[in-house]
Design a protein around this motif. Structure first.
Motif, PDB file in Angstrom:
ATOM      1  N   TYR A 153      11.199  57.496  61.092  1.00  0.00           N
ATOM      2  CA  TYR A 153      10.421  56.267  60.980  1.00  0.00           C
ATOM      3  C   TYR A 153      10.367  55.743  59.549  1.00  0.00           C
ATOM      4  O   TYR A 153      10.283  54.529  59.332  1.00  0.00           O
ATOM      5  CB  TYR A 153       8.992  56.495  61.501  1.00  0.00           C
ATOM      6  N   GLY A 154      10.411  56.626  58.584  1.00  0.00           N
ATOM      7  CA  GLY A 154      10.333  56.202  57.189  1.00  0.00           C
ATOM      8  C   GLY A 154      11.666  55.907  56.553  1.00  0.00           C
ATOM      9  O   GLY A 154      11.714  55.521  55.377  1.00  0.00           O
ATOM     10  N   ARG A 160      17.151  50.062  53.117  1.00  0.00           N
ATOM     11  CA  ARG A 160      17.203  48.665  52.699  1.00  0.00           C
ATOM     12  C   ARG A 160      16.848  48.465  51.220  1.00  0.00           C
ATOM     13  O   ARG A 160      17.383  47.574  50.567  1.00  0.00           O
ATOM     14  CB  ARG A 160      16.251  47.814  53.554  1.00  0.00           C
ATOM     15  N   ALA A 161      15.934  49.260  50.712  1.00  0.00           N
ATOM     16  CA  ALA A 161      15.351  48.929  49.413  1.00  0.00           C
ATOM     17  C   ALA A 161      15.526  49.974  48.320  1.00  0.00           C
ATOM     18  O   ALA A 161      15.312  49.676  47.146  1.00  0.00           O
ATOM     19  CB  ALA A 161      13.852  48.640  49.587  1.00  0.00           C
ATOM     20  N   TYR A 165      18.666  53.408  40.729  1.00  0.00           N
ATOM     21  CA  TYR A 165      18.180  52.784  39.507  1.00  0.00           C
ATOM     22  C   TYR A 165      16.816  52.115  39.678  1.00  0.00           C
ATOM     23  O   TYR A 165      16.361  51.400  38.785  1.00  0.00           O
ATOM     24  CB  TYR A 165      19.210  51.783  38.989  1.00  0.00           C
ATOM     25  N   ALA A 166      16.166  52.338  40.803  1.00  0.00           N
ATOM     26  CA  ALA A 166      14.807  51.829  40.974  1.00  0.00           C
ATOM     27  C   ALA A 166      13.890  52.436  39.917  1.00  0.00           C
ATOM     28  O   ALA A 166      14.058  53.589  39.508  1.00  0.00           O
ATOM     29  CB  ALA A 166      14.292  52.173  42.374  1.00  0.00           C
ATOM     30  N   GLY A 167      12.919  51.672  39.459  1.00  0.00           N
ATOM     31  CA  GLY A 167      11.945  52.198  38.519  1.00  0.00           C
ATOM     32  C   GLY A 167      11.019  53.200  39.186  1.00  0.00           C
ATOM     33  O   GLY A 167      10.885  53.224  40.416  1.00  0.00           O
ATOM     34  N   VAL A 168      10.354  54.017  38.390  1.00  0.00           N
ATOM     35  CA  VAL A 168       9.474  55.039  38.947  1.00  0.00           C
ATOM     36  C   VAL A 168       8.328  54.396  39.726  1.00  0.00           C
ATOM     37  O   VAL A 168       7.977  54.846  40.822  1.00  0.00           O
ATOM     38  CB  VAL A 168       8.938  55.953  37.833  1.00  0.00           C
ATOM     39  N   ALA A 169       7.712  53.344  39.181  1.00  0.00           N
ATOM     40  CA  ALA A 169       6.620  52.676  39.892  1.00  0.00           C
ATOM     41  C   ALA A 169       7.100  52.069  41.203  1.00  0.00           C
ATOM     42  O   ALA A 169       6.388  52.110  42.223  1.00  0.00           O
ATOM     43  CB  ALA A 169       5.991  51.603  38.995  1.00  0.00           C
ATOM     44  N   VAL A 172       7.403  54.869  43.738  1.00  0.00           N
ATOM     45  CA  VAL A 172       6.103  55.250  44.301  1.00  0.00           C
ATOM     46  C   VAL A 172       5.712  54.281  45.415  1.00  0.00           C
ATOM     47  O   VAL A 172       5.243  54.690  46.487  1.00  0.00           O
ATOM     48  CB  VAL A 172       5.031  55.273  43.192  1.00  0.00           C
ATOM     49  N   LYS A 173       5.898  52.999  45.177  1.00  0.00           N
ATOM     50  CA  LYS A 173       5.574  51.994  46.197  1.00  0.00           C
ATOM     51  C   LYS A 173       6.410  52.195  47.459  1.00  0.00           C
ATOM     52  O   LYS A 173       5.880  52.195  48.581  1.00  0.00           O
ATOM     53  CB  LYS A 173       5.794  50.590  45.629  1.00  0.00           C
ATOM     54  N   LEU A 174       7.718  52.404  47.304  1.00  0.00           N
ATOM     55  CA  LEU A 174       8.593  52.629  48.463  1.00  0.00           C
ATOM     56  C   LEU A 174       8.193  53.898  49.207  1.00  0.00           C
ATOM     57  O   LEU A 174       8.249  53.947  50.446  1.00  0.00           O
ATOM     58  CB  LEU A 174      10.045  52.726  48.007  1.00  0.00           C
ATOM     59  N   THR A 175       7.793  54.919  48.475  1.00  0.00           N
ATOM     60  CA  THR A 175       7.352  56.158  49.113  1.00  0.00           C
ATOM     61  C   THR A 175       6.162  55.902  50.020  1.00  0.00           C
ATOM     62  O   THR A 175       6.132  56.345  51.177  1.00  0.00           O
ATOM     63  CB  THR A 175       6.983  57.204  48.045  1.00  0.00           C
ATOM     64  N   LEU A 176       5.174  55.181  49.533  1.00  0.00           N
ATOM     65  CA  LEU A 176       3.981  54.926  50.326  1.00  0.00           C
ATOM     66  C   LEU A 176       4.275  54.041  51.538  1.00  0.00           C
ATOM     67  O   LEU A 176       3.701  54.231  52.612  1.00  0.00           O
ATOM     68  CB  LEU A 176       2.891  54.306  49.456  1.00  0.00           C
TER      69      LEU A 176
END
Length: 245
Positions: A153-154, A160-161, A165-169, A172-176
């Motif tokens: 599900y996750g 998609r996103a 090279y995604a930033g750490v912040a 965190v948002k993608l994780t949640l």
């Protein structure tokens, strides 16, 4: 069933697991499934588990006990590289499975799996997925995230996103978001979540952050993402097929 997620970034690692464990609807509990092994300045290692709780807790306990046994071949403090360290964790998992699995099989699945991440001074930060057999794979630029437990599900939002090279912040948002999608579709996964954010080359110290259901940032991400999805669906064109009328 647990959901565990590790994101492998150019600038570090974000490793998270939920805390729900259950043996039926009458036996639901909150259990920590993220463990940290660290000597700041020398090595930082983070371990997240999913699967049979007795198996995974036995692995973590043995690894902790062996930190006090300098001559033990599975002492994580003696690992020269993260590859050496993940091999040790896989070996301890095999040890526990070989000892206990035959006695558990008549009552359920004895297997467990792990996400293992970190950095040893002089080496690179790395992220691995350890299978129940004790073998493992490594995250990379092309595969910047690894999952254990209830993964399906996750996964769509990550496909998609998420990128290396995604930033750490942003990670965190993608994780949640990934965890919220899982919770909405599977009752065996639930907050609070335990998260470790590690920035490369800092070599610790790190702490496990407990993210409760009432956490303001979690609530803002959950509500904002839900509203955005609903708005996006409403904004898509309607089918103009003749049979619809």
């Amino acid at each position: 069933m647990t959901y565990g997620l590790g994101l492998f970034l150019e600038d570090g690692i974000v490793l998270t697991a939920d805390t729900r464990t259950n043996a039926g609807v009458d036996h639901v509990a909150t259990v920590e499934k993220v463990s940290v092994f660290q000597n700041p300045g020398e090595r930082v290692m983070i371990l997240a588990s999913a699967g049979n709780l007795a198996t995974t807790q036995a692995v973590v306990t043995l690894l902790r006990q062996r930190l006090l046994q300098p001559e033990n071949p599975t002492n994580l403090n003696s690992a020269q590289t993260m590859f050496d360290a993940v091999t040790m964790v896989g070996s301890v998992l095999r040890e526990v499975m070989n000892k206990d699995a035959q006695h558990v099989q008549g009552y359920g699945d004895a297997s467990g799996s792990f996400l293992f991440a970190g950095q040893i001074a002089g080496g690179k930060h790395r992220l691995f997925l350890i299978y129940p057999a004790g073998n493992f794979i490594e995250a990379s630029y092309d595969t910047p995230y690894l999952q254990i437990g209830e993964t399906k599900y996750g996964k769509p939002i990550l496909d998609r996103a998420m990128n290396h090279y995604a930033g750490v912040a942003e990670a965190v948002k993608l994780t949640l978001i990934s965890f919220d999608a899982t919770v909405r579709s599977n009752l065996s996964v639930a907050p609070p979540y335990d998260m470790v954010v590690y920035r490369k080359d800092t070599i610790g110290p790190v702490q496990v952050r407990r993210i409760a259901d009432t956490d303001p940032y979690l609530q803002s991400v959950r509500d904002g993402y839900g509203n955005a999805i609903r708005d996006a669906v409403r904004g898509l064109p309607l089918a103009d097929w003749p049979e619809i009328g």
